[in-house]
Design an enzyme around this catalytic site. Sequence first.
Site, mmCIF file in Angstrom:
data_model
loop_
_atom_site.group_PDB
_atom_site.id
_atom_site.type_symbol
_atom_site.label_atom_id
_atom_site.label_comp_id
_atom_site.label_asym_id
_atom_site.label_seq_id
_atom_site.Cartn_x
_atom_site.Cartn_y
_atom_site.Cartn_z
ATOM 1 N N SER A 8 5.908 3.041 3.530
ATOM 2 C CA SER A 8 6.833 2.627 4.597
ATOM 3 C C SER A 8 6.315 1.356 5.256
ATOM 4 O O SER A 8 5.230 1.349 5.854
ATOM 5 C CB SER A 8 6.950 3.721 5.653
ATOM 6 O OG SER A 8 7.574 3.177 6.808
ATOM 7 N N HIS A 33 9.877 1.909 1.251
ATOM 8 C CA HIS A 33 10.654 2.645 2.249
ATOM 9 C C HIS A 33 10.875 1.751 3.472
ATOM 10 O O HIS A 33 9.924 1.205 4.038
ATOM 11 C CB HIS A 33 9.878 3.906 2.624
ATOM 12 C CG HIS A 33 10.591 4.860 3.517
ATOM 13 N ND1 HIS A 33 11.533 5.762 3.050
ATOM 14 C CD2 HIS A 33 10.498 5.077 4.859
ATOM 15 C CE1 HIS A 33 11.982 6.495 4.064
ATOM 16 N NE2 HIS A 33 11.370 6.088 5.172
ATOM 17 N N ASP A 35 12.527 1.641 7.207
ATOM 18 C CA ASP A 35 12.994 2.477 8.321
ATOM 19 C C ASP A 35 13.823 1.660 9.293
ATOM 20 O O ASP A 35 13.301 0.763 9.960
ATOM 21 C CB ASP A 35 11.780 3.052 9.069
ATOM 22 C CG ASP A 35 11.071 4.130 8.271
ATOM 23 O OD1 ASP A 35 11.728 5.112 7.890
ATOM 24 O OD2 ASP A 35 9.854 3.982 8.034
ATOM 25 N N HIS A 66 16.087 4.093 5.005
ATOM 26 C CA HIS A 66 16.204 5.313 5.820
ATOM 27 C C HIS A 66 16.852 4.928 7.139
ATOM 28 O O HIS A 66 16.233 4.271 7.976
ATOM 29 C CB HIS A 66 14.789 5.890 6.010
ATOM 30 C CG HIS A 66 14.708 7.085 6.898
ATOM 31 N ND1 HIS A 66 13.516 7.560 7.388
ATOM 32 C CD2 HIS A 66 15.661 7.924 7.387
ATOM 33 C CE1 HIS A 66 13.729 8.629 8.139
ATOM 34 N NE2 HIS A 66 15.038 8.862 8.169
ATOM 35 N N MET A 68 17.995 5.610 10.636
ATOM 36 C CA MET A 68 17.902 6.458 11.827
ATOM 37 C C MET A 68 18.818 5.829 12.870
ATOM 38 O O MET A 68 18.371 5.265 13.873
ATOM 39 C CB MET A 68 16.439 6.525 12.293
ATOM 40 C CG MET A 68 15.587 7.412 11.401
ATOM 41 S SD MET A 68 13.823 7.084 11.540
ATOM 42 C CE MET A 68 13.696 5.747 10.356
ATOM 43 N N MET A 137 12.163 15.426 7.135
ATOM 44 C CA MET A 137 11.313 14.777 8.149
ATOM 45 C C MET A 137 10.178 15.728 8.517
ATOM 46 O O MET A 137 10.425 16.849 8.960
ATOM 47 C CB MET A 137 12.115 14.445 9.411
ATOM 48 C CG MET A 137 13.020 13.237 9.340
ATOM 49 S SD MET A 137 12.285 11.667 8.817
ATOM 50 C CE MET A 137 10.874 11.491 9.908
ATOM 51 N N ASP A 175 8.633 12.758 4.685
ATOM 52 C CA ASP A 175 8.396 11.527 5.453
ATOM 53 C C ASP A 175 7.776 11.846 6.804
ATOM 54 O O ASP A 175 8.399 12.505 7.644
ATOM 55 C CB ASP A 175 9.761 10.818 5.621
ATOM 56 C CG ASP A 175 9.649 9.478 6.336
ATOM 57 O OD1 ASP A 175 8.531 9.015 6.592
ATOM 58 O OD2 ASP A 175 10.727 8.899 6.623
HETATM 59 C C1 DX5 Z 1 9.344 7.829 11.097
HETATM 60 C C2 DX5 Z 1 9.700 7.093 9.832
HETATM 61 C C3 DX5 Z 1 8.635 7.127 8.819
HETATM 62 C C4 DX5 Z 1 7.336 6.468 9.239
HETATM 63 C C5 DX5 Z 1 6.216 7.229 8.593
HETATM 64 O O1 DX5 Z 1 10.453 7.929 11.909
HETATM 65 O O2 DX5 Z 1 10.864 7.642 9.228
HETATM 66 O O3 DX5 Z 1 9.067 6.594 7.574
HETATM 67 O O4 DX5 Z 1 7.261 5.117 8.872
HETATM 68 O O5 DX5 Z 1 5.017 6.798 9.114
HETATM 69 P P1 DX5 Z 1 3.650 7.597 8.903
HETATM 70 O O6 DX5 Z 1 3.425 7.723 7.438
HETATM 71 O O7 DX5 Z 1 2.663 6.703 9.574
HETATM 72 O O8 DX5 Z 1 3.802 8.922 9.573
HETATM 73 ZN ZN ZN Z 2 11.345 6.953 7.126
#
Ligand code: DX5
Ligand code: ZN
Length: 217
Positions: A8, A33, A35, A66, A68, A137, A175
Amino acid sequence: MNHLIAPSILAADFANMQRDIEMLNQSEADWIHVDIMDGVFVPNISYGFPVLQAVKKYAEKPLDVHLMIVDPDRYLKEFQQKGADGITVHFEACTHLHRTIQGIKELGCRAGVALNPHTPVAFLDDIIEDLDLVLIMSVNPGFGGQKFINNTYKKLHDLKALSAARNPNLFIEVDGGVGGQNVKELVNAGANVLVAGNSVFSAGDQALAIKNLKNPQ
Ligand code: DX5
Ligand code: ZN
């Protein structure tokens, strides 16, 4: 199938994004990935179309986007045009999820649904056959670097069973809080795509961190 690694770039160095994307190109990463956070669905704002487009310019691997965000239908086409290969929307953000999923597929993208930690896998019972990917998640979405939620294993088992019965080619993605300490257990529980932000980008040797996630000892 061997599991895939999707670093990510939320944890990348934004002032050196080209360098970090080139590191991912050279590494054993399978997907990148991306976000996207809107400050409404989640209490944080990350980046949007211009950054996605800039990443696409250098990325030699598929972009796993992804979302959000609320009301993702408004923006699906633009995400595809700016470089998304797969688009994952949140179950909790979609009133007409079936329509949204068909819309993503019509754009030629892999269609995914993400479940927040409190959303049961059973809620996918009437749409599982339509999905290419389900993202579990393992933290509350919005921030990198959070602590992994242990109930994720139970959800992976539920999803693995649903997938085995009704959609055996499903990508099962996890994730949040993923790293060397839990990669084996997650794969054993059924995950076949692992997202990792901080465990990759805070490592001294990032390509080695990716290699270790890809080939856990
Ligand atoms: C969180 C994101 C993740 C995040 C993961 O809302 O969807 O993709 O980047 O980060 P780590 O691996 O540091 O938990
Ligand atoms: Zn993510």
